[in-house]
Design a protein around this motif. Structure first.
Motif, PDB file in Angstrom:
ATOM      1  N   VAL A 196     -17.928  -4.862 -13.058  1.00  0.00           N
ATOM      2  CA  VAL A 196     -17.168  -3.770 -13.666  1.00  0.00           C
ATOM      3  C   VAL A 196     -16.359  -3.024 -12.612  1.00  0.00           C
ATOM      4  O   VAL A 196     -15.195  -2.662 -12.837  1.00  0.00           O
ATOM      5  CB  VAL A 196     -18.117  -2.816 -14.421  1.00  0.00           C
ATOM      6  N   ALA A 197     -16.951  -2.802 -11.438  1.00  0.00           N
ATOM      7  CA  ALA A 197     -16.229  -2.096 -10.372  1.00  0.00           C
ATOM      8  C   ALA A 197     -14.991  -2.877  -9.934  1.00  0.00           C
ATOM      9  O   ALA A 197     -13.921  -2.298  -9.703  1.00  0.00           O
ATOM     10  CB  ALA A 197     -17.159  -1.864  -9.186  1.00  0.00           C
ATOM     11  N   TYR A 198     -15.112  -4.182  -9.831  1.00  0.00           N
ATOM     12  CA  TYR A 198     -13.973  -5.001  -9.436  1.00  0.00           C
ATOM     13  C   TYR A 198     -12.877  -4.978 -10.502  1.00  0.00           C
ATOM     14  O   TYR A 198     -11.687  -4.824 -10.197  1.00  0.00           O
ATOM     15  CB  TYR A 198     -14.449  -6.436  -9.189  1.00  0.00           C
ATOM     16  N   CYS A 199     -13.291  -5.104 -11.761  1.00  0.00           N
ATOM     17  CA  CYS A 199     -12.308  -5.100 -12.850  1.00  0.00           C
ATOM     18  C   CYS A 199     -11.648  -3.736 -13.005  1.00  0.00           C
ATOM     19  O   CYS A 199     -10.472  -3.644 -13.408  1.00  0.00           O
ATOM     20  CB  CYS A 199     -12.965  -5.540 -14.158  1.00  0.00           C
ATOM     21  N   ARG A 200     -12.353  -2.655 -12.691  1.00  0.00           N
ATOM     22  CA  ARG A 200     -11.755  -1.321 -12.769  1.00  0.00           C
ATOM     23  C   ARG A 200     -10.627  -1.178 -11.755  1.00  0.00           C
ATOM     24  O   ARG A 200      -9.601  -0.545 -12.022  1.00  0.00           O
ATOM     25  CB  ARG A 200     -12.830  -0.260 -12.537  1.00  0.00           C
ATOM     26  N   ILE A 201     -10.823  -1.759 -10.565  1.00  0.00           N
ATOM     27  CA  ILE A 201      -9.767  -1.689  -9.541  1.00  0.00           C
ATOM     28  C   ILE A 201      -8.522  -2.424 -10.023  1.00  0.00           C
ATOM     29  O   ILE A 201      -7.380  -1.935  -9.870  1.00  0.00           O
ATOM     30  CB  ILE A 201     -10.285  -2.291  -8.227  1.00  0.00           C
ATOM     31  N   ILE A 202      -8.711  -3.603 -10.619  1.00  0.00           N
ATOM     32  CA  ILE A 202      -7.578  -4.379 -11.114  1.00  0.00           C
ATOM     33  C   ILE A 202      -6.860  -3.652 -12.248  1.00  0.00           C
ATOM     34  O   ILE A 202      -5.629  -3.561 -12.276  1.00  0.00           O
ATOM     35  CB  ILE A 202      -8.048  -5.772 -11.557  1.00  0.00           C
ATOM     36  N   GLU A 203      -7.636  -3.106 -13.199  1.00  0.00           N
ATOM     37  CA  GLU A 203      -7.024  -2.421 -14.336  1.00  0.00           C
ATOM     38  C   GLU A 203      -6.294  -1.154 -13.890  1.00  0.00           C
ATOM     39  O   GLU A 203      -5.243  -0.809 -14.441  1.00  0.00           O
ATOM     40  CB  GLU A 203      -8.099  -2.089 -15.377  1.00  0.00           C
TER      41      GLU A 203
END
Length: 333
Positions: free
Chosen positions: A209-216
């Motif tokens: 989730v932390a990685y996807c939050r950075i991308i989003e």
């Protein structure tokens, strides 16, 4: 045939007068003796089986198995909520064979019209290995109140402040699942609420989730109706300090006392009764028996543990103090 018939029925070979000892001239009499022998054998077999079945009944053996008067619901040091009961076999001289325990949650309304009967997985002893319990000493059987538990109150399931609660455990689809199986890597039970990816541990899900939050955030992904972004997921509820990877302690900042009140309210509102079934084989008669005990909200103590009732004697043996068997001690007291 006549010779073997007389031998089996212990009929003598000699007859008075000039009569034939083997009834060769009267086959009807041979048939009558043969039928009488069959009837006698069947009657003896039935009589023996009847008395053996009556004598080998082990229902009364269940009266020697005692349960604690109170069940305990508490939160451990690892953040897990558990419900525990104490069980003991009062006849340790003849240890029971294959003794195991099961939990069931019975929920019904005030009128008894709607009744549900759900099995509760046991964590100690582990029901993956048959939930075998050594009953010759006082033992404790526990159920982990996790996301799949039928007695988990609603306040431990929902989110706070409009945030999407996480992690989201996959649907059981009628199967009896446990969080522990996912936490130990037996299966992937944690599901991302945004993309649907599943992970075995909350730490792996948190990293995802932390990685996807950075991308989003970098792509400036806008909000959309009916769509959950990774930015909408509450990171504090995924592997955070207060959750320690257990969903049963997520989404609430209530004190333990307030949580106990919520547990009690959930039990009363849904008419929950926990049924504990102890089953074993009597070593003397080889008969299977059961002992049952039920616990309602009036029989449950929150935030406590069982008092120690086992001590070592001077004869290098263990002694069970039955006067303390039913006692519970509040934690911190």
């Amino acid at each position: 045939f006549a010779f073997s018939l007389e031998t089996a029925t212990t009929v003598g070979y000699g007859l008075p007068g000039s009569s034939n000892a083997f009834f060769e001239g009267c086959p009807e009499l041979q048939i009558v003796i043969y039928m009488q022998m069959l009837y006698s054998l069947l009657f003896n077999a039935f009589l023996f089986a009847f008395f053996f079945a009556r004598l080998s009944r082990s229902e009364n053996r269940g009266f020697q198995v005692i349960f604690g008067d109170k069940a305990v619901i508490r939160r451990g040091d690892d953040g897990r909520w558990t419900m525990s009961v104490r069980i003991y076999d009062c006849d340790p001289r003849h240890p029971l064979v294959e003794a195991h325990v099961r939990f069931y949650a019975v929920q019904h309304d005030a009128w008894g019209n709607d009744v549900s009967f759900d099995r509760m997985r046991t964590s100690s002893p582990d029901d993956d290995y048959g939930a075998v319990l050594f009953s010759s000493l006082p033992g404790i059987a526990s159920h982990h109140i996790d996301a799949f538990s039928p007695i988990l109150p609603p306040f431990l399931r929902g989110g706070e402040n409009g945030k999407v609660q996480g992690p989201d455990f996959i649907k059981s689809h009628g199967l009896e699942l446990r969080e522990a199986d996912s936490a130990t890597g037996n299966r992937d039970g944690l599901q991302c609420l945004s993309c649907g990816e599943t992970y075995a541990t909350s730490e792996n899900l948190r990293r995802h989730v932390a990685y996807c939050r950075i991308i989003e955030k970098a792509d400036n992904i806008p909000k959309a109706q009916g769509v959950t972004r990774h930015l909408d997921i509450d990171m504090e509820a995924i592997g955070g300090k207060r959750t320690r990877g257990h969903s049963s302690d997520l989404g609430t900042s209530l004190s333990d006392r307030a949580k106990h009140e919520e547990f009690a309210k959930h039990f009363m509102d849904n008419g929950i009764e926990v049924l504990v079934v102890f089953e074993a084989i009597d070593p003397l008669m080889s008969g299977t028996f059961q002992a049952l005990q039920s616990y309602t909200i009036n029989d449950i103590v929150f935030g406590a543990d069982f008092a120690n009732c086992l001590k070592a004697s001077s004869r290098q043996a263990f002694e069970v103090d039955l006067s303390k068997f039913h006692d519970v001690v509040e934690l911190g007291s």
